[in-house]
Write an enzyme that holds these catalytic residues in place. Sequence first.
Site, PDB file in Angstrom:
ATOM      1  N   CYS A   1       0.838  -1.192   0.000  1.00  0.00           N
ATOM      2  CA  CYS A   1       0.000   0.000   0.000  1.00  0.00           C
ATOM      3  C   CYS A   1       0.868   1.234   0.000  1.00  0.00           C
ATOM      4  CB  CYS A   1      -0.892   0.005   1.234  1.00  0.00           C
ATOM      5  SG  CYS A   1      -2.008  -1.384   1.236  1.00  0.00           S
TER       6      CYS A   1
ATOM      7  N   TYR B   1      -5.568 -13.445  -3.263  1.00  0.00           N
ATOM      8  CA  TYR B   1      -5.000 -12.877  -2.030  1.00  0.00           C
ATOM      9  C   TYR B   1      -5.640 -13.486  -0.792  1.00  0.00           C
ATOM     10  CZ  TYR B   1      -3.738  -9.080   1.273  1.00  0.00           C
ATOM     11  OH  TYR B   1      -3.270  -8.338   2.323  1.00  0.00           O
TER      12      TYR B   1
ATOM     13  N   HIS C   1      -2.587 -11.385   5.415  1.00  0.00           N
ATOM     14  CA  HIS C   1      -2.670 -10.222   6.304  1.00  0.00           C
ATOM     15  C   HIS C   1      -3.972 -10.093   7.073  1.00  0.00           C
ATOM     16  CE1 HIS C   1       0.369  -8.938   3.219  1.00  0.00           C
ATOM     17  NE2 HIS C   1       1.044  -8.956   4.347  1.00  0.00           N
TER      18      HIS C   1
ATOM     19  N   ASP D   1       3.615  -8.905   9.779  1.00  0.00           N
ATOM     20  CA  ASP D   1       4.327  -9.027   8.504  1.00  0.00           C
ATOM     21  C   ASP D   1       5.374  -7.929   8.352  1.00  0.00           C
ATOM     22  OD1 ASP D   1       4.574 -10.573   6.182  1.00  0.00           O
ATOM     23  OD2 ASP D   1       3.530  -9.073   5.000  1.00  0.00           O
TER      24      ASP D   1
END
Length: 678
Positions: free
Chosen positions: A31, A172, A175, A267
């Site tokens: 991001c 995906y 996370h 992460d």
Amino acid sequence: MSRDPRYDILFEPVRIGPVTARNRFYQVPHCNGMGYRDATALATMRGIKAEGGWAVVCTEMVEIHPGADVAPYTELRIWDDRDVPMLARIAEKIHEHGSLAGIELCHSGYTAPNRWSREIPIAVSARPVSSDYHDPIQARAMDKQDIRDLRQIHRAAALRAKQAGYDLVYVYAGHGLGIFQHFLSRATNLRGDEYGGSLENRARLLREVIEDTKNAVGDTCAVPVRIAMNEFQGSAGLEPAEVEDAIAMMAELPDLWDLSLSSWSNDSQTSRFSEEGFQEPHIKGVKKLTTKPVVGVGRYTSPDSMVRVIKSGIMDMIGAARPSIADPFLPKKIEEGRLDDIRECIGCNICITGDYSMTPIRCTQNPAMGEEWRRGWHPERIRPKESESHVLIVGAGPAGLEAARALGQRGYQITIADAAREAGGRVARECRLPGLSAWSRVRDWRLLQIGKMPNVRLYLESEMTTESIVEVGASQVLVSTGATWRRDGTGSYHLRPITIAPAADALTPDDLMTGKRPKGKHVAIFDDDHYYMGGVLAELLRKEDYRVSLVTPSALVSTYTKWTLEQVRIQSRLLNLGIEIFANTDVTSVAAGHVTLTCVFTGKESTLPCDAALLVTARDPADRLYHELVTKNFPVSRAGDCYGPGTIAAAVYAGRRFAEEFGGTPNAIFRREVTALA
Ligand code: ADP
Ligand code: SF4
């Protein structure tokens, strides 16, 4: 210079399904706070990563449907065909430099509150949405039709991604943000049908969507799966043993396995809490399960570590978000044998604050990050000088060092002077605090670069006065003399000084960083700064065996570090060290032997006996020199903390901005894309 043959392995091509990456450097999706709002800025930033040698460059998460709306966070969207041109521009910029473009399609399930679209959120099982704002909204459990619809939506998004020119189209499940992870995890999947229960059932939707995506675009596009290896809830959630079973079940189905930890704070751990390669224990078992390439991350900046993880069979490609942000040219520098030019990430997570504040990403080490298009800055290049000016820079902190480096790169004659024995300013002091040693890279990289420039001369132990500055005879002076911590308790909470008895032992962070210590054994820290300093000094003092009480008007210790993903780790570390925390509490006065505490809600007062108080509240710009020079009509500017005390990132940026604008016309208005009216 040429590449050291030891690193040849990093430049081997890697086949990923129907496409081939030209080397093993892989910029994983990350991001950036630009997203749909700053599309061309974002495309330019990704293009520069490709120029810097990353063989695969990915987007951030891309919402596939209004029902996966994470507003106000500014990510990308692929809701319908109107989103294709914006996405195509990103892919084009990546392709211009011969890299592969990856797109991370995302449905966020119960982590998408749909504030903008107003759709009722969907989830694997019914539950409240999970958001930073604790929205009072619940997600409904998906029925079979919802599951069929989701598969269709993902398929349509994959086809659009292909149309937009992407080479890798992600599924995906990472996370805690991707809905396929929510299905996979026993922590979130409470279903009783064929999509819940056994691992095979929980993995069913992930398998179906991988197959759908392969069928839709797999002829020309690779289909990577990004998967969370650990949710850190023990057997109550995903942990490596079970994820490995899931990977084994689908081993050859995707074209690549992209491994990560869940949630994001696990992460993207900061250097305060983890070292380079911290993910290895969680991912090292995966490569033996599949013949497909495996990508992992872990803040790798050292080519030796990269070679080690590849040779030892932990991963096939070096995944990176932060190292590619701090140095988009990291692969090129290894390839060209310019290792000491690598601008290593310091692991501070300032880059992540951009996403959380919905503003373009910035980086402590790379001030060009986010400015590539809007101000035309490049991480490696800068326009040559336009005059024979000699610039004197006073203060070799992050602002002064970056200004000297960038002006030196432009070719100007630069003198930089600092009163201290060592360069680095606040960085030199702060990198000695617990957990912050990697921050020294801000200073070290700049000193190394400056050291190569014959036109830049650095003088240490050279305290400058107005008179000595005038004597130097420079055509321009930049004052970057930093700031000092206030002693009077003024800060966010108190706009006026608090009462401090003359006999009280009241200290500031500067006192501690220059070696002073409290006289007694019990210290009350008043943290009205709310970033890292209060917490770090609490840790320092506790480790030196002081009894420490930390008082903050905020509900949380080091509140701002929520946005650097460190807050929970900081507060638990302090609690585990035995530091007493007084939240929602203000220090209203400091006396010899105690401080007066006040509840921020009720105003109720109490007394905390202590031997000393440490005031971490606000800083005063050290701008005396600047004002004296202005009075003398000397050509002078100021930058960094002596202009506006802030982060190290802001000081580095200020130094770069001075160098970029020197000789030109500064303009506060940067390039931007203005919404086209309907
Ligand atoms: P910034 O974050 O803005 O770069 P720092 O506080 O890190 O600011 O650095 C300021 C530097 O300026 C310190 O290293 C300090 O020693 C130096 N400095 C302050 N006043 C003078 C002065 N009069 N002459 C030379 N150096 C100075
Ligand atoms: Fe690394 Fe900090 Fe830059 Fe992020 S902001 S890339 S953590 S140096």
